[in-house]
Motif scaffolding. Structure first.
Motif, PDB file in Angstrom:
ATOM      1  N   ASP A 173       8.395  69.783  39.350  1.00 26.18           N
ATOM      2  CA  ASP A 173       9.476  70.846  39.421  1.00 26.18           C
ATOM      3  C   ASP A 173      11.000  70.412  39.825  1.00 26.18           C
ATOM      4  O   ASP A 173      10.927  69.202  40.241  1.00 26.18           O
ATOM      5  N   GLY A 174      11.841  71.129  39.893  1.00 27.60           N
ATOM      6  CA  GLY A 174      12.968  70.929  39.987  1.00 27.60           C
ATOM      7  C   GLY A 174      13.388  70.546  41.250  1.00 27.60           C
ATOM      8  O   GLY A 174      14.460  69.896  42.045  1.00 27.60           O
ATOM      9  N   LEU A 175      12.514  70.608  42.512  1.00 27.24           N
ATOM     10  CA  LEU A 175      12.641  70.163  43.836  1.00 27.24           C
ATOM     11  C   LEU A 175      12.751  68.776  43.815  1.00 27.24           C
ATOM     12  O   LEU A 175      13.201  67.987  44.695  1.00 27.24           O
ATOM     13  N   TYR A 176      11.817  68.155  42.990  1.00 33.08           N
ATOM     14  CA  TYR A 176      11.530  66.681  43.063  1.00 33.08           C
ATOM     15  C   TYR A 176      13.072  65.771  43.047  1.00 33.08           C
ATOM     16  O   TYR A 176      13.151  65.021  43.887  1.00 33.08           O
ATOM     17  N   GLU A 177      13.828  66.254  42.181  1.00 32.38           N
ATOM     18  CA  GLU A 177      15.023  65.626  42.010  1.00 32.38           C
ATOM     19  C   GLU A 177      15.993  65.711  43.055  1.00 32.38           C
ATOM     20  O   GLU A 177      17.035  64.962  43.648  1.00 32.38           O
ATOM     21  N   VAL A 178      16.111  67.136  43.566  1.00 31.55           N
ATOM     22  CA  VAL A 178      16.992  67.551  44.568  1.00 31.55           C
ATOM     23  C   VAL A 178      16.866  66.934  46.063  1.00 31.55           C
ATOM     24  O   VAL A 178      17.450  66.548  46.773  1.00 31.55           O
ATOM     25  N   ILE A 179      15.449  66.871  46.445  1.00 34.45           N
ATOM     26  CA  ILE A 179      15.102  66.456  47.877  1.00 34.45           C
ATOM     27  C   ILE A 179      15.257  64.968  47.843  1.00 34.45           C
ATOM     28  O   ILE A 179      15.443  64.240  48.979  1.00 34.45           O
ATOM     29  N   ASN A 180      15.438  64.174  46.326  1.00 31.41           N
ATOM     30  CA  ASN A 180      15.394  62.618  46.646  1.00 31.41           C
ATOM     31  C   ASN A 180      16.984  62.555  46.146  1.00 31.41           C
ATOM     32  O   ASN A 180      17.541  61.076  46.204  1.00 31.41           O
ATOM     33  N   LYS A 181      17.788  63.132  46.046  1.00 33.62           N
ATOM     34  CA  LYS A 181      19.334  63.089  45.828  1.00 33.62           C
ATOM     35  C   LYS A 181      20.030  62.919  47.063  1.00 33.62           C
ATOM     36  O   LYS A 181      20.187  63.417  47.939  1.00 33.62           O
ATOM     37  N   ASN A 182      20.930  61.704  46.884  1.00 34.00           N
ATOM     38  CA  ASN A 182      21.815  61.686  47.957  1.00 34.00           C
ATOM     39  C   ASN A 182      23.086  62.533  47.895  1.00 34.00           C
ATOM     40  O   ASN A 182      23.740  62.439  46.947  1.00 34.00           O
ATOM     41  N   VAL A 183      23.325  63.602  48.763  1.00 30.12           N
ATOM     42  CA  VAL A 183      24.360  64.514  48.513  1.00 30.12           C
ATOM     43  C   VAL A 183      25.481  64.441  49.637  1.00 30.12           C
ATOM     44  O   VAL A 183      26.153  65.322  50.191  1.00 30.12           O
ATOM     45  N   VAL A 184      25.754  63.254  50.241  1.00 27.82           N
ATOM     46  CA  VAL A 184      26.664  62.888  51.129  1.00 27.82           C
ATOM     47  C   VAL A 184      27.941  63.223  50.673  1.00 27.82           C
ATOM     48  O   VAL A 184      28.971  63.654  51.247  1.00 27.82           O
ATOM     49  N   GLU A 185      28.160  62.857  49.393  1.00 24.52           N
ATOM     50  CA  GLU A 185      29.467  63.366  48.711  1.00 24.52           C
ATOM     51  C   GLU A 185      29.874  64.836  48.940  1.00 24.52           C
ATOM     52  O   GLU A 185      31.115  65.279  49.002  1.00 24.52           O
ATOM     53  N   TRP A 186      28.933  65.468  48.573  1.00 19.38           N
ATOM     54  CA  TRP A 186      29.054  67.064  48.743  1.00 19.38           C
ATOM     55  C   TRP A 186      29.322  67.444  50.385  1.00 19.38           C
ATOM     56  O   TRP A 186      30.287  68.123  50.448  1.00 19.38           O
ATOM     57  N   SER A 213      27.172  76.752  48.642  1.00 23.43           N
ATOM     58  CA  SER A 213      27.590  75.820  48.038  1.00 23.43           C
ATOM     59  C   SER A 213      26.610  74.422  47.715  1.00 23.43           C
ATOM     60  O   SER A 213      26.891  73.812  46.888  1.00 23.43           O
ATOM     61  N   PHE A 214      25.634  74.186  48.656  1.00 21.18           N
ATOM     62  CA  PHE A 214      24.453  73.237  48.154  1.00 21.18           C
ATOM     63  C   PHE A 214      23.962  73.425  46.954  1.00 21.18           C
ATOM     64  O   PHE A 214      23.945  72.537  46.032  1.00 21.18           O
ATOM     65  N   PHE A 215      23.436  74.635  46.766  1.00 28.38           N
ATOM     66  CA  PHE A 215      22.815  75.023  45.467  1.00 28.38           C
ATOM     67  C   PHE A 215      23.753  74.811  44.196  1.00 28.38           C
ATOM     68  O   PHE A 215      23.109  74.752  43.122  1.00 28.38           O
ATOM     69  N   ASP A 216      24.926  75.107  44.418  1.00 28.85           N
ATOM     70  CA  ASP A 216      26.053  75.290  43.481  1.00 28.85           C
ATOM     71  C   ASP A 216      26.167  73.578  43.007  1.00 28.85           C
ATOM     72  O   ASP A 216      26.128  73.163  41.807  1.00 28.85           O
ATOM     73  N   LEU A 273      22.524  61.093  53.131  1.00 25.92           N
ATOM     74  CA  LEU A 273      22.264  62.408  53.202  1.00 25.92           C
ATOM     75  C   LEU A 273      21.319  62.942  52.086  1.00 25.92           C
ATOM     76  O   LEU A 273      22.137  63.330  51.161  1.00 25.92           O
ATOM     77  N   SER A 274      20.230  62.985  52.465  1.00 22.97           N
ATOM     78  CA  SER A 274      19.222  63.520  51.177  1.00 22.97           C
ATOM     79  C   SER A 274      19.161  65.113  51.025  1.00 22.97           C
ATOM     80  O   SER A 274      19.454  65.427  52.023  1.00 22.97           O
ATOM     81  N   GLY A 275      18.820  65.461  49.987  1.00 22.75           N
ATOM     82  CA  GLY A 275      18.799  66.782  49.652  1.00 22.75           C
ATOM     83  C   GLY A 275      17.586  67.395  50.538  1.00 22.75           C
ATOM     84  O   GLY A 275      17.573  68.426  51.043  1.00 22.75           O
ATOM     85  N   GLN A 276      16.719  66.415  50.615  1.00 19.45           N
ATOM     86  CA  GLN A 276      15.506  67.152  51.696  1.00 19.45           C
ATOM     87  C   GLN A 276      16.017  67.390  53.031  1.00 19.45           C
ATOM     88  O   GLN A 276      15.586  68.392  53.681  1.00 19.45           O
ATOM     89  N   GLN A 277      16.722  66.355  53.458  1.00 21.42           N
ATOM     90  CA  GLN A 277      17.344  66.756  55.101  1.00 21.42           C
ATOM     91  C   GLN A 277      18.148  68.205  55.003  1.00 21.42           C
ATOM     92  O   GLN A 277      17.970  68.886  56.088  1.00 21.42           O
ATOM     93  N   VAL A 278      18.969  68.231  54.163  1.00 22.81           N
ATOM     94  CA  VAL A 278      19.817  69.520  54.077  1.00 22.81           C
ATOM     95  C   VAL A 278      18.854  70.679  53.966  1.00 22.81           C
ATOM     96  O   VAL A 278      18.990  71.771  54.780  1.00 22.81           O
ATOM     97  N   LEU A 279      17.930  70.826  52.861  1.00 23.17           N
ATOM     98  CA  LEU A 279      17.058  71.992  52.577  1.00 23.17           C
ATOM     99  C   LEU A 279      16.178  72.126  53.847  1.00 23.17           C
ATOM    100  O   LEU A 279      15.789  73.331  54.209  1.00 23.17           O
TER     101      LEU A 279
END
Length: 303
Positions: free
Chosen positions: A107-120, A136-139, A166-172
Motif C-alpha cells: 500500500d501507499g504507506l510503504y514508500e512514504v515510511i521509507n522516504k527521506n523527507v529531510v528536504e521537506w 504540509s507533510f502529506f502534500d 529523516l524518514s517518513g516513518q519518523q515523522v508519521l
C-alpha cells in the motif's frame, strides 16, 4: 459474502482500463497481510504497510511499478464492489517453469515510511501548528489524509534538529504517537488516523479461521491510567494521570525542548484519548471468500 454459494470475482484494475480477474489468478494464492502493530506491544504511532501477494498466470503483462486498485465483486453486483485497497507492485517474478508469476504489492504507506523527507523538513517555516505540519507533510508525499481533528493539533512545532536523514516513518510515527493514533492506509488508498475506544461501539466477529492458525496471550493488559513524556530514560519529563499502567512517550522529536508546562498540556491531551484502553494480543489467519487475510492485531477488552 461468507456464503460459499455466492459468486465472488477479484478485480485488480490498472492502467485506467486494464483488469486482472479470477481467470488470471492461480486458485488459493491471493493473500493480504495486514498488521496494526509492528511489535507485540501496543504502541501508538505504529505504522505497518499492508502487503498483497498473488500468483498469476504468465499471460498477464509485466506489472512492475503498476498501481493496482483491488476489489471483489460479490454476486455480480459491479456497482458496489467490496474494496480491498490500492497497492503498488514492487515485485513481479516468474516461477522457474515460467508458467506463473509471483506478485508482491504494497500500500501507499510503504514508500512514504521509507522516504527521506529531510528536504521537506528543512524547507518548513517554523514555528507552525501540528495541523499545518502534518498537512504540509502529506502534500509533500502526495497522499490524501482522511479529514480529522487530532487532540494535539494546536501545539506549536519548532525545528528541533538538523540532520541529513529523516524518514517518513519518523515523522508519521511522531505525529500519531502524540495523538494516541495508529496510522494506516484505508481501502480507498487514503491515510487515516485510527484511535481506539475503551468501550467499542463497533466490533467485528471473525468466524472463518484457518485451522491451527489462531494464537493469543494469556493476559489482559492493565488499562492505561497515566502518561509520561520524556526525552530519555533518565529524564522525568511530564507526568499526568493516576498510578497504574503508565504509557511512556520517549524520544519524540516533536517535543524536544518543550517546557514542563507544554509537555503537561500535550500529555493531558494524549491521556484524554488513551485512558482506560486495555488489550489482549492475538494472531490469526482468516478466510473471507477467496481472500486469505493474515492479521496481527490487538483486541480491546471492554471495561
Amino acid at each position: 459474502y461468507n456464503q460459499s454459494s455466492i459468486k465472488k470475482d477479484i478485480d485488480m484494475a490498472y492502467d485506467t482500463d486494464s483488469h486482472i480477474t479470477n481467470s488470471d489468478v492461480v486458485s488459493g494464492s491471493f493473500n493480504l497481510n495486514e498488521s496494526a502493530f509492528a511489535t507485540k506491544e501496543l504502541r501508538f504511532g505504529s505504522l505497518v504497510s499492508s502487503q498483497l501477494s498473488v500468483k498469476l498466470y504468465n499471460t498477464v503483462p509485466n506489472l512492475m511499478d503498476k498501481q493496482l486498485d483491488v476489489s471483489i465483486v460479490v454476486n455480480n453486483v459491479t456497482s458496489n464492489p467490496l474494496k480491498i485497497g490500492k497497492y503498488k507492485v514492487l515485485e513481479d517474478k516468474p516461477t522457474t517453469d515460467r508458467l506463473y508469476k509471483q506478485i508482491k504489492a504494497y500500500d501507499g504507506l510503504y514508500e512514504v515510511i521509507n522516504k527521506n523527507v529531510v528536504e521537506w523538513y528543512e524547507g518548513l517555516s517554523f514555528p507552525l501548528t501540528q495541523k499545518d505540519f502534518r498537512d504540509s507533510f502529506f502534500d509533500y508525499v502526495g497522499i490524501t489524509q482522511v479529514a480529522t481533528s487530532l487532540v494535539n493539533d494546536n501545539i506549536q512545532i519548532e525545528k528541533t534538529m538538523t540532520t541529513n536523514l529523516l524518514s517518513g516513518q519518523q515523522v508519521l510515527s511522531a505525529i500519531c504517537e502524540l495523538n494516541g493514533a495508529i496510522g494506516r492506509m484505508n481501502r480507498d488508498g487514503n491515510f487515516e488516523y485510527v484511535t481506539l475506544e475503551v468501550n467499542p461501539s463497533n466490533r467485528i466477529t471473525i468466524d472463518k479461521i484457518v485451522s491451527k492458525s489462531g494464537s493469543y496471550e494469556d493476559f489482559d493488559s492493565q488499562p492505561i491510567s497515566k502518561v509520561q513524556i520524556r526525552q530519555t530514560t533518565d529524564d522525568i519529563g511530564a507526568i499526568v494521570g493516576e498510578n497504574g499502567n503508565t504509557y511512556i512517550v520517549q524520544d519524540n522529536f516533536l517535543v524536544y525542548g518543550k517546557s514542563s508546562a507544554d509537555l503537561t498540556t500535550i500529555a493531558t491531551n494524549l491521556l484524554s484519548v488513551i485512558e482506560g484502553i486495555s488489550y489482549k494480543p492475538f494472531n490469526i489467519k482468516a478466510i473471507y471468500g477467496i481472500v486469505k487475510l493474515h492479521c496481527v492485531l490487538f483486541r480491546e477488552i471492554q471495561t
